[in-house]
Design a protein around this motif. Structure first.
Motif, mmCIF file in Angstrom:
data_model
loop_
_atom_site.group_PDB
_atom_site.id
_atom_site.type_symbol
_atom_site.label_atom_id
_atom_site.label_comp_id
_atom_site.label_asym_id
_atom_site.label_seq_id
_atom_site.Cartn_x
_atom_site.Cartn_y
_atom_site.Cartn_z
ATOM 1 N N GLU B 171 -12.720 -41.443 -32.110
ATOM 2 C CA GLU B 171 -13.560 -40.256 -31.970
ATOM 3 C C GLU B 171 -13.543 -39.767 -30.522
ATOM 4 O O GLU B 171 -13.395 -38.569 -30.263
ATOM 5 C CB GLU B 171 -14.973 -40.619 -32.404
ATOM 6 C CG GLU B 171 -15.867 -39.420 -32.635
ATOM 7 C CD GLU B 171 -17.304 -39.853 -32.869
ATOM 8 O OE1 GLU B 171 -17.534 -40.855 -33.575
ATOM 9 O OE2 GLU B 171 -18.185 -39.200 -32.308
ATOM 10 N N PHE B 175 -12.145 -36.078 -29.216
ATOM 11 C CA PHE B 175 -12.932 -35.075 -28.512
ATOM 12 C C PHE B 175 -12.670 -35.073 -27.009
ATOM 13 O O PHE B 175 -12.902 -34.079 -26.338
ATOM 14 C CB PHE B 175 -14.422 -35.282 -28.788
ATOM 15 C CG PHE B 175 -14.778 -34.921 -30.190
ATOM 16 C CD1 PHE B 175 -14.553 -33.637 -30.651
ATOM 17 C CD2 PHE B 175 -15.297 -35.858 -31.053
ATOM 18 C CE1 PHE B 175 -14.859 -33.295 -31.947
ATOM 19 C CE2 PHE B 175 -15.605 -35.512 -32.350
ATOM 20 C CZ PHE B 175 -15.383 -34.239 -32.805
ATOM 21 N N VAL B 179 -5.812 -31.424 -26.600
ATOM 22 C CA VAL B 179 -4.792 -31.437 -27.648
ATOM 23 C C VAL B 179 -3.398 -31.274 -27.048
ATOM 24 O O VAL B 179 -2.417 -31.781 -27.559
ATOM 25 C CB VAL B 179 -5.061 -30.306 -28.655
ATOM 26 C CG1 VAL B 179 -4.022 -30.297 -29.750
ATOM 27 C CG2 VAL B 179 -6.444 -30.470 -29.255
ATOM 28 N N GLN B 261 -8.766 -28.543 -34.476
ATOM 29 C CA GLN B 261 -8.522 -28.460 -33.028
ATOM 30 C C GLN B 261 -7.120 -27.928 -32.756
ATOM 31 O O GLN B 261 -6.909 -27.109 -31.864
ATOM 32 C CB GLN B 261 -8.632 -29.849 -32.405
ATOM 33 C CG GLN B 261 -10.037 -30.314 -32.100
ATOM 34 C CD GLN B 261 -10.014 -31.666 -31.411
ATOM 35 O OE1 GLN B 261 -9.075 -32.439 -31.586
ATOM 36 N NE2 GLN B 261 -11.038 -31.938 -30.633
#
Lengths: 330, 330, 330, 330, 330
Positions: B171, B175, B179, B261
């Motif tokens: 996780e 976040f 990317v 994302q």
């Protein structure tokens, strides 16, 4: 730290009591004893185990913490595990803080073990015990447990309603704020985190339903007078889980809508890109044409050649602009 | 390889025993016999079958391995299959290693068959047997089985908690890391692989619940004294499956968030691309215009023509840059 | 505000009654008393509690509102919670307005508490009570409750059918309107909002099934004569929930189709963009070639050089146009 | 084609038998008769119906084929439908071939109807019947049916394990092969087709669980001696369905991962495209600048003008290359 | 329109009958009366209600239509609702037409109410009644209902098998036709519409299972002789719902595959676009270089300068072409 409180016929005894008194007091059926242990240590748990003749497994569970919410009936007492929750500011927004609480409940006593740095406060519980002193006097542990669980579940209800509000805010953000504001990922992270907290809440709340059914199977603890009370708190547990399910589904849909908004936005961007590329590249082609070095290009010698070329560029760009505007690409 | 151990009233007999002794010893109700077979061979299984009068189907199951976790009650004994799991370094990160274990359990004996290259170690189990020797003495096979299954389930709990940590790491990675770092696919592979292992764990844990219910239906094996113990291990099984379900759902959401994302990132890239294309193409157009060969282009003769053209290029590019910056495209 | 109505053998008594009369009237088995409270205040609820000997938990629930739809049986009466719904114009299209309604139902009386700014109108209910006065006379509270719940569920049916129509409209919009019309996001928002309202409706309707089963377990309220009636309204509740499930699934699919339409559309745009870029860039390259300043470029001196170059540009662009047209990119 | 076999006390009778003998033989309780019909014709089914007094519905089902896997108990016999499966090379890779098989089972007989071009081979079944001739002698139809179903389920187990291997291969392909190899769609097709076959397998296997429960309700067919056998094959059915569920979920996740890989890949391509466009367009702009025809462009007259311009192009391109490389766009 | 038919011992009476005769005929236990009402009017329903002493709720349901498929047992009769379906050409391809049918069934009579423009034809039903006249004679309404429901369910089976074929066609289309053919959205619409019809079919079929269980609880209608028949039609209902579930899941997967195909296709297009842009832009840059106006550009004076420049363009384009071809971008 251990504190010992006693109630006679529901009224608090104003003596200072220690653990040793508890054994003596619970022999009298008019008394109700509450032993409250915050941040329980191994020896404190073992001492309770000796006084109330707890099963080795109960003692082991109390040592280890991290139990599922449950009620286990043993010879002479019930072992209750609940997970009160508190909202806390975390590094990534509000987070739920687990305030695990164990209780050993007998007919004439309740022992509460409150774990964690900020254990679950019991003032509200005590206040309600005193407020219905006749119930505490006649029903003892069964009533004390009801009030305890009811307070925990009321906390869940507040939290789930706060979550509902936050989901509404997220919905407004998804539909209100344009995607292009560059906050897309951050919004998805907020949706994801809220969903995770909702699932966590549900995980603590849902097993209570079965636990409450279980404790009602012990008639010595929960007489018929308590039945409407337990039914009421069960109803609230169901409400919490249903609302949590709703919020979770809503957030899932919201995430999907977001993905599809992003895709839509991509289409818009691509169309804009295509349109502007056309509007720039066509005049560029015209300029290229009149930049050719052929000996015999009559336009080059015209007096109006240059303005005409510029005009053609502007007109061609303008026509494309209008066309794209009409098609909704710009 | 077969090893034979015996306990009288819960205390180990310090003799060297062979399979032949087992038959004699279990006739005395004070004894408890433990036969441990590692990497069981056909003839060893058949020998056990003869001593304990096992049903042909039990023998066949033991020959074939790859059984579901289960408890099957036969005339005079229970057939128990569990799948202990160990974490192992695999080529693609940690993997679960299945250490299938069969047990034939009677009132006065347990025979454990441990399969695989690294069979499940039983030191912990034996240690707990000796630690509660009075239970082993009075409850025999029922207690021995409880300890065995409890150790296996404790292993599951450790694994599922390790998986929880790893899901938290993932996780954070989703976040935390941008990317664009080009690690997108690798992250998705890690999420997928963890999810697969979680599902595998759940597949081995979940059937134990039914199996534990089954063995409690045989009163000769599991007397009322054992009931809280079996309830306790059942509770742990439920905890494992619930945590596994949670982790799985979390990972599924995480994968969805990742996809969204990536789509967001695509939008950002497209916007940047569009913006820079504009910033370059507009000056290119201007350059093209003044590269035209018209005879009469007054600007070409101006002294400040060239610097003015360059200036126009810089200014137009600069204006676009500011506009795009304000719109958040750059 | 409290209004008191009474019926003797199903026929309304034309007296003006106050709360004090109720106690007297329900002692006569031929009477049926209906107390209707709109926007109930604390003291009004407490007064009812005193007259009908309501349990403290019932009074607390009535004070707090926001209860799940339910039937709770207490000594001598049933506590009924339903959530009638009305369609209302909201800022984002139609919305469901919750008109929470509580009822205390005894053999010879019903007390209705109607909450909210626009409480649920009971004319239709009263009209049906009078229309089957013999049922009201003989069955009393059981019949009155059936009519009340049936009216609420009929309202749900109308709403769910309106939702069905709206889902059909959305389907037409998804398949009818081209994606490029720039209304993509708005359509998704409409789908999402309708889905949310459908889920809300379902949340209020589904628990009624269990509630109706519950009230039929009290033979003093619901005699065998009422059984077909309760079965009928249960059937309608099931129909509402099934239709709601259907609509929800349809909308979910529709959203997925939309996402995939958007992706398709993106492909089309990309192809068009590629095609037009080619059609412009190839002539630009040709112009660039003849803009080179080599001393010896024979074409530049040809009389037909310039027209030939222009022709080549047109022809190359034309060929590309035809090719792309054939491939379906334009 | 009908073949008739008979067994006395489990041993095959070496006579050539015809359908007419069956009726006579089953009257002797020591005999067991097996009638095997391949590619059953209407008249053959009707003849069997007459001999064994089959219910019209059984005959109709046998005529129509395409029945669900089931066991139906009729007066004096059980009607069994199973769907053995064989792997077969299909035009799009391996496919499952359905070899539907019906059986009429009485205490002293079994009639097997094998449908299709390649009916399910029964050699293995017959071999096991003879291998446990004492069971066939004492338990007759109940045992014969167990062996038949067990062989079918063993076939399912082999298939499901082959599917597991193939899913592993697909997983390797998804994570191993780069997306850019242009095989993306083909991989998705393989995942989809495997998933479809897994679902088909599950559809045939899952109803067997209920069917096996059903047949055990007929004590005349399945005495207590057969109970462990039926439990064993039920266990295998559960294993097949669980494995099938696992594979299906894995493949679903795999498809999702694939979609997200494709999206990632798209990002990479877009970044590369943007980067190279920049690297080419910036020098093009520079060239355009020095292609302008201003009278007074001092650089044009510099001796190092041309090499400097070329150098600027190379340097600007090089700088962009390095920048993009560092950002991971190239 | 009302038609009245009567059967004595299963044989049709050749008299012309009116509604008034029905009451007289059903008093004789040898008779069986069938009243068939097409497009029922209010007064016709009320007349039937008077003859057969129907409950007011039954009459109300018959007036309103749009009932769920169900069986409701009342004093002396059963109320049956089924929804036969017919395939019909709709504006968007084939659609299911709902031919709602109600039946009041007593021991010696059946009254069928057929709604809609094209009510469900009952020739097939009547033909089967006459074909098993002894069953109709002895079992009366129970048998008549079985045949009616069986015909409806047979219709479902035909439809679900047609849907299976259509899903296969869609599968072929998805994997066979290249995505670029521009038919993407239309294919998705067909998948969506088929899925919707499958869900609709399932909605009408699934409740029949419970309805058939319900009617078998009334021993006066469905004696033990009918039990295999009802079991058989229940089995068919399960088959319909299972197949419908399968098709729905398949179509869902297919839609997902389609989305992922589109994304793949997008990748291909982007790669092609990038490749061709490179192939055109690099020669454009070269042309731009030699279009610069530097005084001292030696290449411009070379005799082979121009051909060399052209050659460089062709070669650079060619090299890029080969490179991209090898990488699979073209």
């Amino acid at each position: 730290m251990i504190e010992v409180h006693a109630f006679r016929d529901g009224t608090p005894l104003e003596e200072h009591l220690v653990l040793g008194d508890a054994e003596r007091l619970i022999e009298d059926d008019r008394n109700f004893v509450w032993i409250d242990v915050t941040d329980p240590q191994r020896d404190e748990i073992d001492a309770l185990g000796a006084i109330f003749a707890l099963h080795p497994l109960t003692i082991e569970d109390a040592h280890h913490r991290h139990q599922r919410p449950k009620v286990e009936l043993f010879e002479g007492y019930a072992f209750v595990v609940v997970h009160p929750l508190a909202m806390r500011d975390g590094p990534d927004g509000d987070e739920l803080m687990d305030q695990e609480l164990h209780a050993f409940v007998g007919r004439r006593y309740i022992a509460t073990l409150r774990y964690g740095d900020e254990p679950f406060p019991l003032q509200g519980v005590k206040h309600r015990w005193l407020g219905q002193s006749e119930m505490l006097g006649s029903e003892g542990g069964g009533f004390a447990t009801y009030v305890l669980v009811d307070e925990v579940v009321d906390g869940y209800l507040s939290i789930v309603e706060a979550f509902e509000d936050r989901a509404d805010d997220l919905e407004d953000d998804v539909f209100g704020a344009p995607v292009s504001e560059g906050q897309g990922s951050e919004l998805q992270e907020r949706i994801f985190r809220l969903k995770r907290e909702v699932v966590r809440l549900r995980r603590f709340a849902a097993p209570l339903r079965q636990a409450l059914d279980m404790i009602q199977e012990e008639p010595r603890l929960t007489g018929s007078k308590l039945q409407p009370y337990y039914r009421d708190v069960t109803e609230h547990v169901i409400r919490v889980t249903e609302l949590a399910d709703n919020i979770r589904d809503l957030l899932t849909s919201l995430l999907e809508v977001r993905v599809s908004q992003v895709a839509n936005r991509m289409n818009d961007i691509m169309k804009k890109l295509s349109a502007w590329a056309g509007i720039i590249l066509v005049p560029t082609l015209i300029a290229g044409i009149y930049g050719m070095n052929f000996n015999d290009m009559p336009e080059l010698r015209w007096a109006v050649g240059y303005p005409a070329a510029l005009g053609t560029m502007v007109v061609s760009g303008g026509i494309l602009y209008v066309v794209f505007k009409r098609k909704g690409w710009l």
